[in-house]
Design an enzyme around this catalytic site. Structure first.
Site, PDB file in Angstrom:
ATOM      1  N   GLU A 110      -4.992   6.676 -15.828  1.00  0.00           N
ATOM      2  CA  GLU A 110      -3.703   7.388 -15.811  1.00  0.00           C
ATOM      3  C   GLU A 110      -2.799   6.696 -14.815  1.00  0.00           C
ATOM      4  O   GLU A 110      -3.284   6.071 -13.875  1.00  0.00           O
ATOM      5  CB  GLU A 110      -3.899   8.841 -15.330  1.00  0.00           C
ATOM      6  CG  GLU A 110      -4.759   9.664 -16.239  1.00  0.00           C
ATOM      7  CD  GLU A 110      -5.162  10.992 -15.579  1.00  0.00           C
ATOM      8  OE1 GLU A 110      -4.494  11.455 -14.641  1.00  0.00           O
ATOM      9  OE2 GLU A 110      -6.178  11.541 -16.023  1.00  0.00           O
ATOM     10  N   LYS A 112      -0.640   6.492 -11.569  1.00  0.00           N
ATOM     11  CA  LYS A 112      -0.636   7.251 -10.316  1.00  0.00           C
ATOM     12  C   LYS A 112       0.822   7.501  -9.941  1.00  0.00           C
ATOM     13  O   LYS A 112       1.557   6.576  -9.592  1.00  0.00           O
ATOM     14  CB  LYS A 112      -1.350   6.468  -9.216  1.00  0.00           C
ATOM     15  CG  LYS A 112      -1.524   7.254  -7.944  1.00  0.00           C
ATOM     16  CD  LYS A 112      -2.482   6.526  -7.010  1.00  0.00           C
ATOM     17  CE  LYS A 112      -2.851   7.345  -5.803  1.00  0.00           C
ATOM     18  NZ  LYS A 112      -1.733   7.762  -4.989  1.00  0.00           N
ATOM     19  N   ASP A 114       3.919   8.616  -7.824  1.00  0.00           N
ATOM     20  CA  ASP A 114       4.138   8.608  -6.383  1.00  0.00           C
ATOM     21  C   ASP A 114       4.998   9.803  -5.973  1.00  0.00           C
ATOM     22  O   ASP A 114       6.215   9.709  -5.893  1.00  0.00           O
ATOM     23  CB  ASP A 114       4.809   7.288  -5.987  1.00  0.00           C
ATOM     24  CG  ASP A 114       4.630   6.998  -4.517  1.00  0.00           C
ATOM     25  OD1 ASP A 114       3.880   7.740  -3.854  1.00  0.00           O
ATOM     26  OD2 ASP A 114       5.247   6.033  -4.032  1.00  0.00           O
ATOM     27  N   TYR A 219      -2.060  16.773 -14.295  1.00  0.00           N
ATOM     28  CA  TYR A 219      -3.162  15.887 -14.675  1.00  0.00           C
ATOM     29  C   TYR A 219      -4.561  16.456 -14.486  1.00  0.00           C
ATOM     30  O   TYR A 219      -5.535  15.825 -14.893  1.00  0.00           O
ATOM     31  CB  TYR A 219      -3.063  14.548 -13.943  1.00  0.00           C
ATOM     32  CG  TYR A 219      -2.721  14.635 -12.468  1.00  0.00           C
ATOM     33  CD1 TYR A 219      -3.611  15.181 -11.554  1.00  0.00           C
ATOM     34  CD2 TYR A 219      -1.493  14.168 -11.998  1.00  0.00           C
ATOM     35  CE1 TYR A 219      -3.288  15.263 -10.209  1.00  0.00           C
ATOM     36  CE2 TYR A 219      -1.165  14.249 -10.653  1.00  0.00           C
ATOM     37  CZ  TYR A 219      -2.064  14.788  -9.763  1.00  0.00           C
ATOM     38  OH  TYR A 219      -1.744  14.878  -8.452  1.00  0.00           O
ATOM     39  N   LYS A 306      -4.391   0.548  -6.355  1.00  0.00           N
ATOM     40  CA  LYS A 306      -3.019   0.536  -5.840  1.00  0.00           C
ATOM     41  C   LYS A 306      -2.284  -0.745  -6.225  1.00  0.00           C
ATOM     42  O   LYS A 306      -2.813  -1.844  -6.046  1.00  0.00           O
ATOM     43  CB  LYS A 306      -3.037   0.665  -4.305  1.00  0.00           C
ATOM     44  CG  LYS A 306      -3.579   1.997  -3.786  1.00  0.00           C
ATOM     45  CD  LYS A 306      -2.703   3.182  -4.156  1.00  0.00           C
ATOM     46  CE  LYS A 306      -1.629   3.486  -3.176  1.00  0.00           C
ATOM     47  NZ  LYS A 306      -1.969   4.085  -1.935  1.00  0.00           N
ATOM     48  N   CYS A 399      34.624  -6.526  17.670  1.00  0.00           N
ATOM     49  CA  CYS A 399      34.792  -5.895  16.361  1.00  0.00           C
ATOM     50  C   CYS A 399      35.259  -6.905  15.312  1.00  0.00           C
ATOM     51  O   CYS A 399      36.226  -7.634  15.553  1.00  0.00           O
ATOM     52  CB  CYS A 399      35.800  -4.741  16.476  1.00  0.00           C
ATOM     53  SG  CYS A 399      36.228  -4.040  14.880  1.00  0.00           S
ATOM     54  N   CYS A 402      39.134  -5.694  14.473  1.00  0.00           N
ATOM     55  CA  CYS A 402      40.236  -5.714  15.446  1.00  0.00           C
ATOM     56  C   CYS A 402      39.951  -6.581  16.668  1.00  0.00           C
ATOM     57  O   CYS A 402      40.823  -6.790  17.503  1.00  0.00           O
ATOM     58  CB  CYS A 402      40.585  -4.301  15.886  1.00  0.00           C
ATOM     59  SG  CYS A 402      39.308  -3.557  16.929  1.00  0.00           S
ATOM     60  N   CYS A 417      32.723  -0.004  17.806  1.00  0.00           N
ATOM     61  CA  CYS A 417      34.048  -0.468  18.196  1.00  0.00           C
ATOM     62  C   CYS A 417      34.738   0.754  18.785  1.00  0.00           C
ATOM     63  O   CYS A 417      34.885   1.775  18.112  1.00  0.00           O
ATOM     64  CB  CYS A 417      34.827  -0.970  16.983  1.00  0.00           C
ATOM     65  SG  CYS A 417      36.574  -1.212  17.350  1.00  0.00           S
ATOM     66  N   CYS A 422      41.547   0.815  15.744  1.00  0.00           N
ATOM     67  CA  CYS A 422      40.963  -0.227  14.890  1.00  0.00           C
ATOM     68  C   CYS A 422      41.289   0.051  13.412  1.00  0.00           C
ATOM     69  O   CYS A 422      40.956   1.112  12.891  1.00  0.00           O
ATOM     70  CB  CYS A 422      39.456  -0.285  15.090  1.00  0.00           C
ATOM     71  SG  CYS A 422      38.644  -1.380  13.906  1.00  0.00           S
TER      72      CYS A 422
HETATM   73  S1  IVH Z   1      -6.245  13.069  -9.709  1.00  0.00           S
HETATM   74  C1  IVH Z   1      -9.538  14.280  -6.377  1.00  0.00           C
HETATM   75  N1  IVH Z   1      -4.370  11.900 -11.066  1.00  0.00           N
HETATM   76  O1  IVH Z   1      -2.757  10.721  -5.843  1.00  0.00           O
HETATM   77  C2  IVH Z   1      -8.103  14.006  -6.476  1.00  0.00           C
HETATM   78  N2  IVH Z   1      -4.044  12.188  -8.742  1.00  0.00           N
HETATM   79  O2  IVH Z   1      -4.455   9.520  -3.722  1.00  0.00           O
HETATM   80  C3  IVH Z   1      -7.700  14.100  -7.891  1.00  0.00           C
HETATM   81  N3  IVH Z   1      -1.867  11.365  -7.936  1.00  0.00           N
HETATM   82  O3  IVH Z   1      -3.715  13.662  -4.168  1.00  0.00           O
HETATM   83  C4  IVH Z   1      -6.340  13.612  -8.086  1.00  0.00           C
HETATM   84  N4  IVH Z   1      -1.124  10.665  -9.875  1.00  0.00           N
HETATM   85  O4  IVH Z   1      -1.384  13.559  -5.261  1.00  0.00           O
HETATM   86  C5  IVH Z   1      -4.765  12.326  -9.858  1.00  0.00           C
HETATM   87  N5  IVH Z   1      -2.777  10.898 -12.419  1.00  0.00           N
HETATM   88  C6  IVH Z   1      -3.168  11.316 -11.225  1.00  0.00           C
HETATM   89  C7  IVH Z   1      -2.351  11.181 -10.087  1.00  0.00           C
HETATM   90  C8  IVH Z   1      -2.835  11.621  -8.848  1.00  0.00           C
HETATM   91  C9  IVH Z   1      -0.845  10.810  -8.593  1.00  0.00           C
HETATM   92  C10 IVH Z   1      -1.901  11.626  -6.477  1.00  0.00           C
HETATM   93  C11 IVH Z   1      -2.386  12.999  -6.075  1.00  0.00           C
HETATM   94  C12 IVH Z   1      -3.611  12.761  -5.236  1.00  0.00           C
HETATM   95  C13 IVH Z   1      -3.371  11.373  -4.752  1.00  0.00           C
HETATM   96  C14 IVH Z   1      -4.668  10.723  -4.389  1.00  0.00           C
END
Ligand code: IVH
Length: 662
Positions: A110, A112, A114, A219, A306, A399, A402, A417, A422
């Site tokens: 999936e 991730k 942010d 998720y 990551k 500045c 001026c 300044c 100015c």
């Molecule tokens: S599953 C046991 N799925 O990433 C933790 N987390 O670094 C299960 N996050 O705390 C989390 N996308 O805030 C899961 N598709 C995804 C995610 C996801 C973002 C975040 C979440 C978690 C952190 C872990």
């Protein structure tokens, strides 16, 4: 009456469906205009007939009353985090370890997202509570804020009890808007969408949250194996229940497929309108989880791969300097244009002298840049190996506009300044004064200000209100013409009626943004009162600290400022704030908590009445609560009030006390 109930039901259905189509499925089915019309009609009907308000009414997404604080919530099942891997080798190691315990299984990958994790609790299919992760064991109740998220279903397609987890995030578009607003209000910008989302979810005013337009991907199902057998099925089930699930997820049979997929996701993410920082990889089969096991902090059946943030090298051609209306000087990197994270970047802020010196950035250097939060271009560091004999950076001493000697105050990183005359400052002061958030003089934008300044018509704020004397001359300016000049003069005339807080904000007093200006006028409802304001009194005000108070006192004590304000008053600008009528009432200065359902008012109506009486509505009962107004089916709050000996009013008593106000 029946017809009204029917219409309310119908509107709730139409708007909820429109929300799903637009926010969850990304396939709008009605126009914004139609949506607004339906919503307006529903709001009006609910106000007149609060009894008919539906439990899943979309009007709840507008944001209710201001909260007092956030109540702590202990998670039923702790919210764990994930271990990270950063390259293919580490990813294969993760796979090896699992394979030693269970030989046969599949994965789900999936994106991730942010943002920040959230837990959502539903009872009988109805949204009950949202909580932040907190320390994983105890989080904070952010129900009212999360309720404003348009893609959050308030009612599921099945009447089940369930806890779901997901990620709240701020889409790039919302991030841009939020930062534009903060810039206009002179507030520090959010560094990236994640910080912005986290900051927003901790707002006490859900209306602000509603405006910021957060979004949510779900998720995870807590105790998922009671509902389905695999993560793959869990995602499908979440979707079926009405949750927004990120479309980019795959069931993969082995580690090679996974390795390939990761690089596909890495290219994909550059095209998305929200931030992702990696790929989450989960074993698909729930019945294997116990066997694979957990560390203290995270499951061993999942990990986060990551991504590396995109970084590119380019040439730093020059360092230029910008002046703000307060006189602050900001160094700017002029770069050889380069494509990074979706756009061409030619400039990046270098913040201040210390930033440049700490990173030892020199003109002519090859620098590595990236976009903070995929949005704001930033110079990360210098490629020292590529440096040829370059001169160390030296901050300018005068500045750029001026020529006045610049000053750096002790404890501050910025140079200023100090020349009150100015032209650079003047132009920015005028642009700010006329801007949308301030006096909103529509036709007096940046270009027009610069031109009129150049031609000698505008130098200071008071000149704006003298422009009408030159209307004939102005009409002779090429490209300006009759119509434009008349429009400009009309807009200037109209601005005289603007509210006092806009005027105060428009003056551009250092550290006084739109919000502080609003607070100020409540305590000092006229320009004259503000001119008399004492430092000791100012710092008593909640939002005003030493820095703001010092800035206000020194600004309004300046003779030139006093003269300017005298002239503005003479020109007919509004210099006072009409205090809202406040009534002497038992609730004045008191804190009330509303609980349960009342027959005659919605929560919003009751809140409005209490506030009119000078009272405040809080979300939770404490020893500081003066009254709890308990409607039907009041639960834990009523119990707590009784325990603490807080005075409880039933609907009838409440009605008597507010007699004549509803
Ligand atoms: S599953 C046991 N799925 O990433 C933790 N987390 O670094 C299960 N996050 O705390 C989390 N996308 O805030 C899961 N598709 C995804 C995610 C996801 C973002 C975040 C979440 C978690 C952190 C872990």
């Amino acid at each position: 009456m029946m017809d009204i109930k029917k219409r309310i039901d119908e509107l709730v259905k139409i708007i909820n469906q429109a929300n799903v189509d637009y926010h969850t499925k990304d396939q709008p089915t009605i126009t914004d205009f139609e949506y607004d019309q339906y919503l307006k009609e529903l709001i009006e009907l609910e106000e007149s007939y609060p009894n008919y308000k539906q439990i899943d009414s979309p009007t709840q997404k507008i944001g209710g009353f201001v909260l007092d604080g956030f109540v702590k919530v202990t998670h039923q099942v702790p919210m764990m985090s994930l271990a990270n891997v950063f390259n293919e080798e580490e990813l294969r190691n993760f796979d090896d370890k699992i394979r030693k315990v269970v030989p046969s299984f599949s994965y789900v990958s999936e994106l991730k997202i942010d943002g920040l994790a959230v837990s959502l609790v539903y009872e009988a299919g109805l949204f009950k509570r949202a909580a932040t992760r907190g320390n994983g064991v105890v989080g904070e109740d952010v129900t009212e804020n999360v309720r404003t998220i348009k893609s959050l279903p308030l009612k599921l397609t099945e009447p089940i009890d369930i806890e779901v987890r997901g990620e709240i995030y701020m889409p790039h578009k919302s991030f841009k808007l939020a930062n534009e607003e903060r810039m206009n209000q002179n507030e520090a910008l959010f560094a990236n969408p994640r910080n912005a989302a986290a900051g927003t979810i901790r707002q006490l005013d859900p209306k602000i949250v509603a405006k910021r337009q957060l979004d949510l991907f779900c998720y995870t199902i807590v105790n998922a194996s009671s509902y389905v057998k695999t993560q793959d099925e869990a995602l499908k089930y979440l979707k079926k229940l009405g949750f927004k699930v990120n479309p980019y997820h795959e069931k993969l049979e082995d580690i090679d497929a996974l390795v390939n997929k990761v690089s596909v996701y890495d290219s994909l993410r550059k095209t998305l309108n929200y931030d992702t920082d990696g790929v989450v990889i989960k074993v698909n089969e729930f019945d294997l989880y116990e066997r694979i096991g957990y560390t203290a902090k995270s499951p061993k059946w999942a990990t986060a791969y990551k991504f590396q943030a995109e970084q590119v090298e380019t040439l730093l051609k020059d360092i230029t300097f910008q002046i703000g209306r307060t006189g602050v000087i900001t160094p700017v990197a002029e770069l050889e244009p380069v494509f990074v994270s979706g756009t061409t970047v030619a400039r990046a802020t270098l913040h201040n002298e210390d930033y440049i010196l700490t990173k030892d950035i020199r003109i002519g250097d090859t620098v590595v840049i990236h976009k903070a939060g995929e949005i704001i271009p930033e110079v990360l560091h210098v490629v020292k190996e590529k440096r040829t004999n370059l001169k160390p950076f030296e901050m300018i001493t005068s500045c750029p506009v001026c020529g006045t000697h610049l000053e750096r105050k002790p404890g501050e990183a910025d140079y200023y300044c100090m020349n009150p005359e100015c032209p650079g400052k003047h132009i920015n002061t005028l642009i700010h004064f006329a801007s949308r958030q301030a006096m909103d003089i529509d036709t007096l934008g940046e270009k027009v200000v610069e031109m009129l300044h150049e031609l000698g018509y505008l130098n200071q704020i008071t000149d704006i209100y003298l422009l009408h004397q030159y209307r004939d001359e102005l009409k002779e300016i090429p490209g300006f013409g009759d119509k434009k000049v008349e429009k400009l003069i009309q807009a200037i005339e109209a601005s005289k009626k603007q509210t006092l807080d806009r005027l105060i904000f428009g003056l551009g007093v250092k550290h006084v943004g739109a919000k502080v200006a609003k607070t100020l006028i409540k305590h000092y409802p006229s320009v004259n009162a503000l001119m008399e304001a004492k430092y000791e009194d100012l710092i008593q005000i909640n939002e005003i600290g030493e820095m703001i108070a010092t800035s206000i006192v020194s600004y309004f004590n300046d003779d030139k400022v006093k003269e300017m304000l005298r002239l503005l008053s003479e020109f007919g600008l509004n210099m006072t704030h009409e205090k809202e009528e406040s009534i002497a009432h038992t609730f004045n200065g008191k804190t009330l908590v509303l609980t349960g359902k009342m027959e005659s008012f919605s929560r919003e109506q009751a809140t409005e009445i209490i506030e009119k009486c000078g009272g405040k509505v809080a979300s939770s009962v404490s020893a500081k609560t003066d009254y709890v107004v308990a409607g039907e089916d009041a639960g834990s709050k009523l119990k707590k009030a009784n325990e603490l000996g807080v005075k409880v009013l039933d609907e009838e008593e409440f009605k008597v006390m507010i007699d004549g106000l509803y």
